[in-house]
Design an enzyme around this catalytic site. Structure first.
Site, PDB file in Angstrom:
ATOM      1  N   ASN A 163      -4.475   1.554   6.294  1.00 21.06           N
ATOM      2  CA  ASN A 163      -4.570   1.670   8.378  1.00 21.06           C
ATOM      3  C   ASN A 163      -5.042   3.554   8.403  1.00 21.06           C
ATOM      4  OD1 ASN A 163      -4.666  -0.703   8.612  1.00 21.06           O
ATOM      5  ND2 ASN A 163      -2.668  -0.737  10.181  1.00 21.06           N
ATOM      6  N   ASP A 164      -3.401   3.681   7.896  1.00 23.46           N
ATOM      7  CA  ASP A 164      -3.024   5.396   8.093  1.00 23.46           C
ATOM      8  C   ASP A 164      -4.285   6.708   7.168  1.00 23.46           C
ATOM      9  OD1 ASP A 164      -2.044   5.574  10.957  1.00 23.46           O
ATOM     10  OD2 ASP A 164      -0.478   5.867   9.657  1.00 23.46           O
ATOM     11  N   SER A 187       2.937   2.491  -1.764  1.00 23.16           N
ATOM     12  CA  SER A 187       2.804   1.484  -0.967  1.00 23.16           C
ATOM     13  C   SER A 187       2.158   2.200  -0.014  1.00 23.16           C
ATOM     14  CB  SER A 187       3.967   0.130   0.090  1.00 23.16           C
ATOM     15  OG  SER A 187       2.932  -0.379   1.072  1.00 23.16           O
ATOM     16  N   GLU A 221      -0.082   6.849   2.622  1.00 23.14           N
ATOM     17  CA  GLU A 221      -0.832   7.088   3.815  1.00 23.14           C
ATOM     18  C   GLU A 221      -1.713   8.658   4.155  1.00 23.14           C
ATOM     19  OE1 GLU A 221       1.308   5.089   6.975  1.00 23.14           O
ATOM     20  OE2 GLU A 221       3.527   6.375   6.759  1.00 23.14           O
ATOM     21  N   CYS A 279       0.064  -2.445   1.953  1.00 22.41           N
ATOM     22  CA  CYS A 279       0.408  -2.640   3.107  1.00 22.41           C
ATOM     23  C   CYS A 279      -0.170  -2.927   4.703  1.00 22.41           C
ATOM     24  CB  CYS A 279       2.166  -2.842   3.186  1.00 22.41           C
ATOM     25  SG  CYS A 279       2.019  -1.195   3.894  1.00 22.41           S
TER      26      CYS A 279
END
Lengths: 939, 939
Positions: free
Chosen positions: B832-833, B828, B809, B895
């Protein structure tokens, strides 16, 4: 062969332990132990037959390699052997276990030493005594542990006494050994910074009983008693006896040295200098020679040139009847080496010959240790000497003149940072006239520093956190003081000479240092010091001049350096050969001859840009327009613009701001006289321009004729959770194109005005759009820029050659660099933000865990100081490749703070950028670093 | 050939204008006009000789292509021609100029029409009248402009009157034409949302003067007068006469249609559906046929199946003696099509035949428009019909059963989002018993919605910003209401049928909709409405049931859908063939047959995980452990831990938290019954756990027995400028390893306890370290995890098969994915980040400029909804490649919230991930989307 010699030049340079010169990361592998199986030799002898060479430092460490080199050219070196760095790595990989076969090899080498010396290790009649010292590939002075006199026990001490006919000497050796071994290997130490060492406590007590001041005055019986007391201290603290088995002693010492590779201060040191943990340390085991056998013995440290100012002279210190640690630790203040001429004239002559021999062989200034045992001189170590920035420059220039090194080598020998030392401020001569000097010490790290007195690293950190400058004052410094020294303006010590730990480290850190100031008495408990009768408390102001040794009991303003004053056209007469100005210009001329990278500056005002030009800047790489809005008189206009409810109101405020911006740009263009000027459009989030404080908000509201409620409402709207990732950069210009329009109009109208003046060369504005992540963002702003530029040029009839480009500071801009390059004339890497976003790391917020990360060695180095090459660096390389593929004439630069960092500059050179841009005072450093990068990597 | 048929299947699917189905970005090029020069034909005729085909929609638009297709299979289509999308692109590239030769070609086509129809364009005796309509490759209903009756002027109107023998008709046509042309081409419109259309104002006035209610009741003289008044309105507003030259009219209309491609609502629409601007619109120019020539004429819209529930029936509406716009605009409420059986039996029979013909030919449910001119039936348009989610599922399942499409095609015909419609909540049957239904409308968009009444989009936005849910209530909706509809829970209209704009758009957006509620009278000015005498104000609560049409004047709780209840084991009897449950299971069974991606869920509690399992989840892809700390009872323990001054205090609090965490994990492991469970270690910055409000801080301080001062001091330390980039994720676990230790201990002790119970399958924990940017960070945490795991396994003697991996991320994690993969069992993607950092964009702060960016089309779509493929997507592809290169068995998942977005799922499939993870309610959508991705891209 050519390649080898280049490699070795590079390696010598990189590994010479030069002040502040970090090794380039890409080259780390050079200093790793070779992983191939063919060299699985773990131990290397030196002495009668020598197996090592100076160029094997990655395996033998600097000390071991140079001992071997000295032995092989016939210099008098006590025989010994080196356990290589390979063993250190194995030791850590296997949780403290050694490679099989090591103990046998070591025993074999001990036997060799026994044969050479005709003594026996642990022999109660004629014992062989050993020193065990660390020695990493890169010098880390004082960071790791050393054990001397190893091999003494209750039996052998008696043999030594008989053999030397000097029982006092034997027990003196034994008590020193027990103390060292107890402290280093067995961990019997003071509980903290401010409490006394438990061995010293006993020593003081015994001295008190015997009513003597100096250790040397203790009688044999007192020493025998001391040994007894030391041994019971160890038994009490460790629950077991001090080891009598000499091999147990040996392996304990070796393990302690390897263990010290990862002690806190060593880790911190490596962190600061970017030394990889994987380089490991070697351990040198060497026959002891004794400088403390009487008045015909002694020990000393010497530099082949003056490490403070670079002058060509044998420089150093020695002590009669002492062991090496006495000189280095600063416990006794030694004599200057020149005094040896009188005291030990034969050995002084030998030293002068050795000085020449070492410089000619190693072709660099050497820092060497010697011991005289009953009149016989031995060299215990040599290494390239640490030196101040000024000395580094002078030595390089002089050695080139003396044909000891060619121009390129000389350039590479000057750590880029050290050019800064020529530019450090000095005390204002007018101010200092009226200040009484209260004391004096030895000038050990040049420059002028003022700050509050602190007596500990903890207090230093406390004050610095409060925003204060501090001078760290210690009786002597130990490696534990490194933390405090790092953040102090300067260091003052009351004991120790110019080669003491304090002086060495301060010079290395570029800190102002005055040492051995005997006028000063420090009382840690009372947190005060007395300077020639004047009492000063912790927190009082102090100033020290590291170029003269002067101490002042108040704060004194500083002024610019000689070099800067001459450059600015003041005091031409200082520009004589040998002057700092002359050295500076010589080195800069060399640098400009070899560098490929252009050097620009980050400047927003004519004053800054003029300084930068004096320092050699070739253009402005970053003008932050927002700084222009903070001036009184215009900040309220800016705020009115920000608080405007409608576009119309906003445009009205912008119209009033226009003349200010235009004037600013005019000044800048005029001062840059035809050099390119990169202007970044408004970048920060708008709320940065508004007052945070309620009182100021109320005042502002009143001035702007708004209600406080309105102001607060608008501020609420502008509030951001993560301003770094919010409405800023080009997002502002896209949301409010009228802001971009105003700025562009100001730029082009200013350019027109400057160009219409007689004699002015054409202005070359380069307009830079910040925070672009999508080529569509850039395209939007480029179209505004081009439209307004065309308008102004049409209105005025003046044709202006300009470019429009973008910062590359958002990771997405890197990913889509090819698309973005289609609309950009240039890329300028904004490595501050690029680092923040790539690492997901806010510079403002990293404090919470940075220390922990440093200790755990998760970051190689601070990524905001040197480009994180394996993360951010790869992105830069990708953006360069993609950008160039889309547009072969794309101009490439860097304007983040990394632009002034030598390691990052080397990276930029390798990445094929066209220029770096840095703050004006960093321009000389950047010129030099750019040249070094080009010499190391000529492609 | 095989490839072609696949391509066309894909394209048909992608371009069929299905609800919520965005085209995959990678396929955009399919719907661009071909750039090669060989097809430079700009205009395509249809009618007697037809030049287009259904598969030429990228060139002819959907409407043009289908008109051509219908003409070519012999269906009755009024002749005309299509100006292709190429011209649209040229129009925008050349600032509104047309390609040379276009006007000549158009004139030639007009002559062709004149010959076919035996009328003259602008002929005062027997005028040819034309319609001018937009038609983009992807249907954008109502977003662009249309002009009817073009060719009328003061002369031709007289000819038309004579020719039709119906002066009233002629002037009625003329006044409609002037109004449309005035509004659309000349821009004579209402100033804003709430003011009346100026033409309608005049019309109302004239109707008042004539004392009639309905337009149809106006006499000829009144219409002649109306025409006069309209013309002077235009002259007044535009400063020039209404154009009398028919070619001027034609080009004005064509330009207006092309211009409407970039009007605000069309841009917004394309934004929402990811339609590229470059696809452009075509313009269809077609001979007018008239549904308003008397009682033997009419016009209507029909669907070949019921678009609300998917049932197989001819479904639609018509009006006698009316023009097409009357049906669609909702101004008159039309009759259900079944009534035609009685009123126009011959034409009804024809329609039934056309229904079959269309479905058999187009193999999809068709939405077609027809006009009956003096008894002759014409088809004006056909297209794949928009439908609700429920209908989409039912139609696909039924058409498969009817062998109109195979299973794969049927699966691809169901927009993945639409499976959600089977799962929408309904009003709680118990609650609704006690609620009086106050009114009723037509059920036009299924589901149950409650919210505050709002009468405008602006008010809707205001309320939604305050956190309220709203029901948008309008007399009828226009494309300008799209903004409000997007954010409302549901839409209520008082006029218009199930094919009105409101109904169409609501179904497309998945919004609950009740339309044509004649019981309801809205008064915009007073901001109130009256429902069967009950007065409701703006802001009052309203509930509507889009499956029944019921209206309630209060808020009603909702309960889960039939499907969910059956899945949860309640109400088995609803699982009959044809039931929603049966449809759901059929489609899911198909989907599971074809998909390659596994589907996991993001769940933190047993309740969530059970729901997810019922929906088909195959594991947990993200358990956010921090959610577990927010429960009362433990939040204070957490806070005590955070506020601890020492590690010891911290450990004491953690020890107390351990049993809670263990119990949570036990529940989760038990509910997941042996499926893999990915648990993310503590992620958010610690200050998120502390109260922001002074009063709560004071209370907390009291409970924790601390002073408020201490609390504030600690909170100051924890405060961060950019929390997103601060001390969070693995940084917490590295700073405080004891937190990681506690969490890991809780996980393994819980696993042990579950496994020791009889009959439980082995637990498969996958421990996930967040915010990793350096492999050294991961290595640090992995070593803690493995150490504690070993400890617990040793203590308990239970062997647990576990994995340790990381979120990807942070952009640096992507760059160094190969290094990181060496210490990770799985990746994973935390998109979002990753999106926030890659784009330098805080989701919380993007509101300020997102609208502006949308309007300027800088973002293709919201990057937090669908993966930004050309930015973040490329990083994901790189990380996958690098990760796999370092570790071929690396497990890969996603995720972030993108894991439930169909377009992003297609991307993940293409990228070769192993699974997606999404919130429990999205699991069915993800299963379907995964299958579709596999069908489109079988590799």
């Amino acid at each position: 062969m050519a390649r080898d010699s280049k490699e070795s030049l590079v390696n010598r340079t990189l590994n010479s332990g030069l002040i502040g010169q970090r090794p380039r990361k890409g080259r780390k592998s050079n200093i790793k132990a070779p992983s191939s199986k063919r060299h699985q030799k773990l131990v290397f002898a030196f002495g009668k037959s020598t197996e090592g060479r100076a160029d094997m430092r990655s395996l033998l460490g600097g000390k071991g390699a140079n001992l071997a080199e000295m032995a092989s050219i016939g210099l008098p070196v006590p025989p010994g052997f080196t356990i290589s760095t390979r063993v250190c790595n194995a030791f850590y990989e296997n949780n403290g276990a050694y490679p099989s076969g090591l103990s046998k090899t070591v025993e074999k080498e001990i036997v060799n030493l026994e044969i050479q010396m005709n003594r026996g290790f642990g022999d109660p009649i004629d014992p062989l005594l050993l020193s065990v010292r660390s020695g990493a590939p890169e010098s880390m002075p004082g960071m790791m542990d050393t054990i001397l006199n190893l091999g003494l026990n209750d039996q052998t001490v008696k043999g030594l006494a008989v053999k030397t006919g000097n029982k006092r000497f034997a027990y003196d050796c034994y008590r020193r050994f027990i103390q060292m071994y107890g402290s280093v290997v067995l961990g019997v130490r003071a509980a903290n910074d401010s409490s006394e060492d438990p061995f010293n406590e006993i020593l003081s007590h015994i001295k008190g009983e015997a009513d003597v001041e100096d250790d040397m005055d203790l009688e044999v019986d007192a020493l025998v008693n001391l040994v007894k007391k030391y041994k019971s201290l160890i038994k009490k603290r460790c629950g077991k006896e001090f080891p009598q088995d000499v091999y147990e002693q040996l392996w304990g010492a070796v393990s302690a040295v390897f263990g010290s590779w990862k002690n806190e201060r060593a880790v911190l040191y490596r962190q600061r200098y970017g030394i990889p943990t994987s380089s490991g340390t070697a351990v040198n085991i060497q026959t002891m020679v004794f400088g403390n056998l009487g008045q015909n013995s002694g020990t000393g440290v010497a530099f082949t040139r003056n490490p403070a100012n670079g002058e060509k002279q044998l420089y150093g210190e020695y002590l009669i009847n002492a062991q090496g640690e006495d000189v280095v630790s600063g416990v006794r203040t030694p004599n200057p080496i020149s005094q040896m001429k009188k005291d030990l004239p034969e050995n002084y002559k030998k030293l002068i010959r050795i000085q020449r021999r070492l410089e000619k062989h190693f072709r660099d200034m050497q820092d060497f240790e010697f011991t005289i045992e009953n009149g016989a001189l031995f060299l215990l170590q040599t290494r390239n000497g640490k030196r101040t920035g000024v000395a580094a420059v002078r030595i390089a220039v002089d050695m080139n003149k003396e044909r000891l090194m060619d121009q390129k080598t000389a350039l590479l020998k000057i750590p880029a940072e050290s050019i800064d030392a020529l530019l450090v401020p000095i005390f204002d001569p007018n101010a200092i006239k009226n200040v009484r000097q209260v004391g004096r010490g030895l000038p050990a790290g040049p420059g002028a520093a003022s700050g509050k007195i602190v007596f500990s690293s903890d207090k230093a950190r406390y004050e610095v956190k409060l925003g204060n400058r501090v001078i760290l004052c210690r009786m002597e410094t130990s490696p534990d003081d490194l933390k405090g020294m790092l953040i102090s303006e300067g260091v003052l010590t009351t004991r120790g000479g110019v080669s003491s730990h304090a002086a060495l480290v301060a010079r290395q850190l570029g800190k102002v240092c005055v040492c051995g100031a005997a006028d000063v008495l420090i009382n840690y408990r009372r947190k005060e010091m007395v300077v020639n009768g004047k009492k000063l408390k912790e927190g009082d102001e102090l100033s020290i001049d590291g170029s003269t040794g002067a101490i002042y009991a108040e704060s004194i303003p500083t002024v610019s350096s000689e070099v800067e004053r001459v450059l600015a056209g003041r005091g031409r007469k200082k520009a004589l050969p040998g002057s700092n100005y002359h050295l500076f210009q010589t080195v800069m001329k060399w640098a400009d001859k070899y560098r490929r990278l252009r050097v620009r500056t980050n400047a927003d005002t004519p004053i800054m840009s003029k300084q930068a030009i004096n320092y050699g800047a070739e253009g402005i790489g970053l003008c932050r327009t927002e700084h222009m809005f903070f001036d009184e008189g215009r900040i309220d206009l800016m705020r009115r613009m920000i608080l405007a409810a409608t576009e119309k109101e906003r445009r009205a405020s912008l119209k009033k701001l226009l003349p200010y911006q235009r004037r600013d740009f005019r000044g800048l263009f005029q001062s840059m006289a035809g050099r390119p000027v990169t202007i970044r459009l408004l970048d920060p989030p708008l709320h940065e321009f508004l007052p945070g404080d309620l009182k100021l908000q109320r005042e502002m509201a009143k001035r702007l004729d708004m209600s406080l409620g309105e102001v607060k409402k608008r501020m609420d709207v502008l509030h951001e959770e993560n301003p770094m990732l919010g409405c800023r950069g080009c997002r502002l210009g896209i949301l409010y194109p009228e802001i971009t329009e105003m700025q562009v109009r100001a730029i082009f109208e200013a350019a027109k005005q400057v160009m219409l003046k007689d004699g002015n060369p054409p202005v070359r504005p380069e307009i830079m759009v910040p925070l672009v992540g999508f080529s569509s963002e850039l395209a939007d702003q480029v179209s505004v820029v081009r439209r307004v530029a065309e308008d102004v040029m049409k209105e005025s009839g003046v044709q202006i050659d300009y470019q429009v480009g973008t910062m590359i500071e958002v990771p997405r801009a890197v990913v889509t660099a090819a698309e973005i390059a289609e609309v950009a004339d240039f890329f300028s890497f904004g490595t501050n933000d690029l680092t923040q976003m790539t690492l997901g790391l806010s510079r403002d917020d990293m404090g919470a865990f940075f220390e922990s990360y440093t200790q755990k060695e998760i970051y190689d180095s601070n990524p905001f100081v040197s480009i994180d090459e394996s993360g951010v660096g790869r992105l830069i390389l990708y953006a360069v490749e993609q950008g160039k593929s889309a547009r072969s004439d794309l101009k490439l630069g860097i304007c983040g703070e990394h632009g002034g960092d030598p390691a990052s500059i080397a990276f930029c050179h390798g990445a094929g950028l066209d220029y770096v841009s840095c703050s004006p005072p960093r321009v000389p450093v950047a010129r030099l670093a750019a040249a070094q990068a080009a010499l190391i990597d000529p492609n």
